[in-house]
Design a protein around this motif. Structure first.
Motif, PDB file in Angstrom:
ATOM      1  N   TRP A  21     -17.659  18.596  14.983  1.00  0.00           N
ATOM      2  CA  TRP A  21     -17.318  19.106  14.118  1.00  0.00           C
ATOM      3  C   TRP A  21     -17.010  20.252  13.550  1.00  0.00           C
ATOM      4  CZ3 TRP A  21     -19.557  22.414   9.947  1.00  0.00           C
ATOM      5  CH2 TRP A  21     -19.609  21.920   8.682  1.00  0.00           C
ATOM      6  N   ARG A  22     -16.682  21.643  13.741  1.00  0.00           N
ATOM      7  CA  ARG A  22     -15.748  22.077  14.545  1.00  0.00           C
ATOM      8  C   ARG A  22     -14.607  21.686  14.048  1.00  0.00           C
ATOM      9  NH1 ARG A  22     -21.080  23.713  17.041  1.00  0.00           N
ATOM     10  NH2 ARG A  22     -21.594  25.416  16.015  1.00  0.00           N
ATOM     11  N   ARG A  23     -14.146  21.508  15.235  1.00  0.00           N
ATOM     12  CA  ARG A  23     -12.841  20.578  15.541  1.00  0.00           C
ATOM     13  C   ARG A  23     -12.350  20.298  14.795  1.00  0.00           C
ATOM     14  NH1 ARG A  23      -9.523  16.408  17.844  1.00  0.00           N
ATOM     15  NH2 ARG A  23     -12.283  15.446  18.570  1.00  0.00           N
ATOM     16  N   VAL A  24     -13.071  19.272  13.799  1.00  0.00           N
ATOM     17  CA  VAL A  24     -12.858  18.397  12.761  1.00  0.00           C
ATOM     18  C   VAL A  24     -12.618  19.716  11.057  1.00  0.00           C
ATOM     19  CG1 VAL A  24     -13.043  16.754  10.690  1.00  0.00           C
ATOM     20  CG2 VAL A  24     -14.022  16.808  12.859  1.00  0.00           C
ATOM     21  N   VAL A  25     -13.312  19.983  11.396  1.00  0.00           N
ATOM     22  CA  VAL A  25     -12.996  20.908  10.141  1.00  0.00           C
ATOM     23  C   VAL A  25     -11.731  22.228  10.310  1.00  0.00           C
ATOM     24  CG1 VAL A  25     -13.791  23.426   8.990  1.00  0.00           C
ATOM     25  CG2 VAL A  25     -15.420  21.375   9.783  1.00  0.00           C
ATOM     26  N   ARG A  26     -11.373  22.863  11.763  1.00  0.00           N
ATOM     27  CA  ARG A  26     -10.499  23.510  11.812  1.00  0.00           C
ATOM     28  C   ARG A  26      -8.771  22.472  11.390  1.00  0.00           C
ATOM     29  NH1 ARG A  26     -13.587  24.622  16.608  1.00  0.00           N
ATOM     30  NH2 ARG A  26     -14.225  26.597  16.264  1.00  0.00           N
ATOM     31  N   TRP A  27      -9.066  21.476  12.169  1.00  0.00           N
ATOM     32  CA  TRP A  27      -7.824  20.633  11.752  1.00  0.00           C
ATOM     33  C   TRP A  27      -7.389  20.242  10.301  1.00  0.00           C
ATOM     34  CZ3 TRP A  27      -7.100  15.756   9.959  1.00  0.00           C
ATOM     35  CH2 TRP A  27      -5.344  15.150   9.793  1.00  0.00           C
ATOM     36  N   LEU A  28      -8.342  19.898   9.929  1.00  0.00           N
ATOM     37  CA  LEU A  28      -8.430  20.090   7.905  1.00  0.00           C
ATOM     38  C   LEU A  28      -7.607  20.710   7.549  1.00  0.00           C
ATOM     39  CD1 LEU A  28     -11.580  17.772   6.513  1.00  0.00           C
ATOM     40  CD2 LEU A  28      -9.776  16.773   7.359  1.00  0.00           C
ATOM     41  N   VAL A  29      -8.177  21.923   7.990  1.00  0.00           N
ATOM     42  CA  VAL A  29      -7.743  23.161   7.376  1.00  0.00           C
ATOM     43  C   VAL A  29      -6.161  23.610   7.779  1.00  0.00           C
ATOM     44  CG1 VAL A  29      -7.868  25.698   7.367  1.00  0.00           C
ATOM     45  CG2 VAL A  29     -10.233  24.293   7.036  1.00  0.00           C
ATOM     46  N   ASP A  30      -5.993  23.369   8.904  1.00  0.00           N
ATOM     47  CA  ASP A  30      -4.826  23.398   9.771  1.00  0.00           C
ATOM     48  C   ASP A  30      -3.692  23.178   9.051  1.00  0.00           C
ATOM     49  OD1 ASP A  30      -5.779  25.883  10.890  1.00  0.00           O
ATOM     50  OD2 ASP A  30      -5.817  24.742  12.850  1.00  0.00           O
ATOM     51  N   ALA A  39      -9.443  30.458   5.619  1.00  0.00           N
ATOM     52  CA  ALA A  39     -10.031  31.464   7.871  1.00  0.00           C
ATOM     53  C   ALA A  39     -11.481  31.003   6.471  1.00  0.00           C
ATOM     54  CB  ALA A  39      -9.493  32.083   7.757  1.00  0.00           C
ATOM     55  N   THR A  40     -11.538  31.497   5.628  1.00  0.00           N
ATOM     56  CA  THR A  40     -13.301  31.662   5.037  1.00  0.00           C
ATOM     57  C   THR A  40     -13.857  30.602   5.229  1.00  0.00           C
ATOM     58  OG1 THR A  40     -12.528  33.745   3.725  1.00  0.00           O
ATOM     59  CG2 THR A  40     -14.816  32.305   3.436  1.00  0.00           C
ATOM     60  N   THR A  41     -13.322  29.326   4.536  1.00  0.00           N
ATOM     61  CA  THR A  41     -13.739  28.278   4.753  1.00  0.00           C
ATOM     62  C   THR A  41     -14.419  27.614   6.013  1.00  0.00           C
ATOM     63  OG1 THR A  41     -11.931  27.662   3.033  1.00  0.00           O
ATOM     64  CG2 THR A  41     -13.432  24.946   4.370  1.00  0.00           C
ATOM     65  N   VAL A  42     -13.362  27.965   6.961  1.00  0.00           N
ATOM     66  CA  VAL A  42     -13.986  28.582   8.492  1.00  0.00           C
ATOM     67  C   VAL A  42     -15.187  28.387   8.793  1.00  0.00           C
ATOM     68  CG1 VAL A  42     -13.732  27.781  11.028  1.00  0.00           C
ATOM     69  CG2 VAL A  42     -11.260  26.966   9.316  1.00  0.00           C
ATOM     70  N   ARG A  43     -15.230  30.152   8.604  1.00  0.00           N
ATOM     71  CA  ARG A  43     -16.319  30.839   8.760  1.00  0.00           C
ATOM     72  C   ARG A  43     -17.511  30.031   8.118  1.00  0.00           C
ATOM     73  NH1 ARG A  43     -15.140  36.460   6.284  1.00  0.00           N
ATOM     74  NH2 ARG A  43     -17.746  36.332   7.697  1.00  0.00           N
TER      75      ARG A  43
END
Length: 393
Positions: A21-30, A39-43
């Motif tokens: 799920w961490r990788r999914v969130v980074r891909w959605l934000v990028d 980046a705050t969303t990722v934090r």
């Protein structure tokens, strides 16, 4: 996603575990799918992932705790959690309430909000995942399309390229150091090769290794290892030892002319009821102890008759009464080595053969035929079984 599709019962996303799920969130934000994702969303997502259940991806909201841990305000945490829900990466599992449940013994009790990690369909389509099932809990990945496979290979190649060093590999010719120019016009710190007294560490190491050579021919070392390979499966307590170490410890027996079968019989004649931690070291030490005892007590024949042993045995008669091997009953020197090996191998399985030889031939001839170790063990076993038996020695 609209609010009505942010529930676990209505969402088109599938359930995920914290690590993917961490990788999914980074891909959605990028990918820039939400204009306010940052980046705050990722934090915030990382804080939720650290508190998630590893199997089902469930996490308690904990608004105040998240704000304190990340150093953010509570409205900021609320905003980025809403962004995760709108991206399809977070769904409601349970809605919290501030209403008092009126639990006995407690003045005020509210319920907490529980979120679940989710993977939206846009991510699966971009990765080329083939899905099966429907709903948050039932939908799962069952394969990868051709485009998804090519994408995975390209990502793996990029990751491998990123791990490679950026500098060029050293040239195979080596590096020749150039000395620094001194004040007087000479050369400071000249290269090591220019100093006749300097020696390379590699050369010193090679000389030391050469000095440890025992001078044994290569063909003899190969023959020793071949014999050790035949001995090791026949003797149980030597099977944990390496072939080279075992062959080195068996060199005294090999040099005495014994083959693999005779060596196995000799090792079995030691009657070990335990397993040495270092079999090769034990064999070396035991052979040295036997050589020392033989030097003090006189000639001993542990493995087979020799001419020197027979001559010394006939000449050194303890009591002078019992006939020797060469005095009329049996001539040990006439027995071939294969027969002696077969007799000792049979004695390992049946100690009564040794006891019979002691009764028929006498103690001295039985020791020369079966070795002192086999005779002593067989006699101790017979006395232990009978308790009061007396042999006619």
């Amino acid at each position: 996603m609209p609010r009505e599709e942010q529930e676990a019962t209505t969402t088109a996303s599938r359930r995920a575990q914290p690590r993917p799920w961490r990788r999914v969130v980074r891909w959605l934000v990028d990918a820039g799918l939400h204009p306010r994702a940052s980046a705050t969303t990722v934090r915030v997502a990382e804080d939720l992932a650290r508190r998630m259940d590893y199997i089902e991806g469930r996490a308690i909201y904990d608004l105040a705790g998240t704000a304190a841990r990340l150093g953010l305000s509570e409205p900021t945490v609320k905003r980025h959690v809403r962004i995760l829900r709108e991206l399809g990466a977070l769904v409601w599992l349970e809605h919290g309430s501030r209403r008092n449940l009126h639990l006995p013994g407690q003045k005020y009790t509210a319920t907490a909000t529980v979120y679940g990690a989710a993977v939206p369909l846009c991510f699966d389509e971009a990765m080329g995942h083939r899905l099966e099932g429907a709903g948050y809990s039932d939908r799962r990945v069952v394969g990868v399309t051709g485009a998804g496979r090519e994408r995975s290979v390209a990502e793996a190649q990029r990751a491998a390229d990123a791990c490679r060093p950026a500098h060029d590999p050293p040239s195979p010719g080596g590096y020749r150091g150039v000395g620094k120019a001194g004040v007087s016009g000479g050369v400071k710190d000249p290269p090591r090769a220019a100093c006749p007294t300097a020696s390379s560490p590699k050369k010193t190491t090679s000389r030391r290794r050469t000095g440890r050579s025992t001078g044994r021919p290569a063909w003899q070392v190969a023959r020793d290892i071949a014999i050790a390979r035949q001995v090791r499966p026949r003797v149980a307590w030597t099977q944990r030892e390496g072939l080279r170490r075992l062959a080195y410890s068996l060199r005294p027996l090999i040099d005495a002319g014994l083959n693999a079968e005779a060596i196995a019989v000799e090792l079995h004649s030691w009657w070990l009821d335990w397993r040495p931690q270092q079999p090769a070291g034990f064999i070396t030490a035991e052979l040295r102890r036997r050589d020392a005892r033989a030097a003090v007590a006189g000639p001993v024949c542990p493995t087979g008759p020799t001419e020197e042993f027979l001559e010394a045995g006939v000449a050194a008669d303890d009591d002078g009464q019992e006939p020797g091997i060469g005095e009329g009953r049996v001539r040990l020197e006439d027995l071939p080595r294969e027969a002696v090996v077969a007799l000792r191998s049979a004695a390992l399985e049946d100690p009564d053969l040794v006891v019979t030889a002691v009764e028929e031939l006498g103690l001295r001839d039985a020791r020369r035929l079966y070795t002192s170790t086999l005779v002593d063990r067989a006699l101790r076993l017979r006395f232990r079984l009978s308790g009061h038996a007396r042999l006619n020695l």
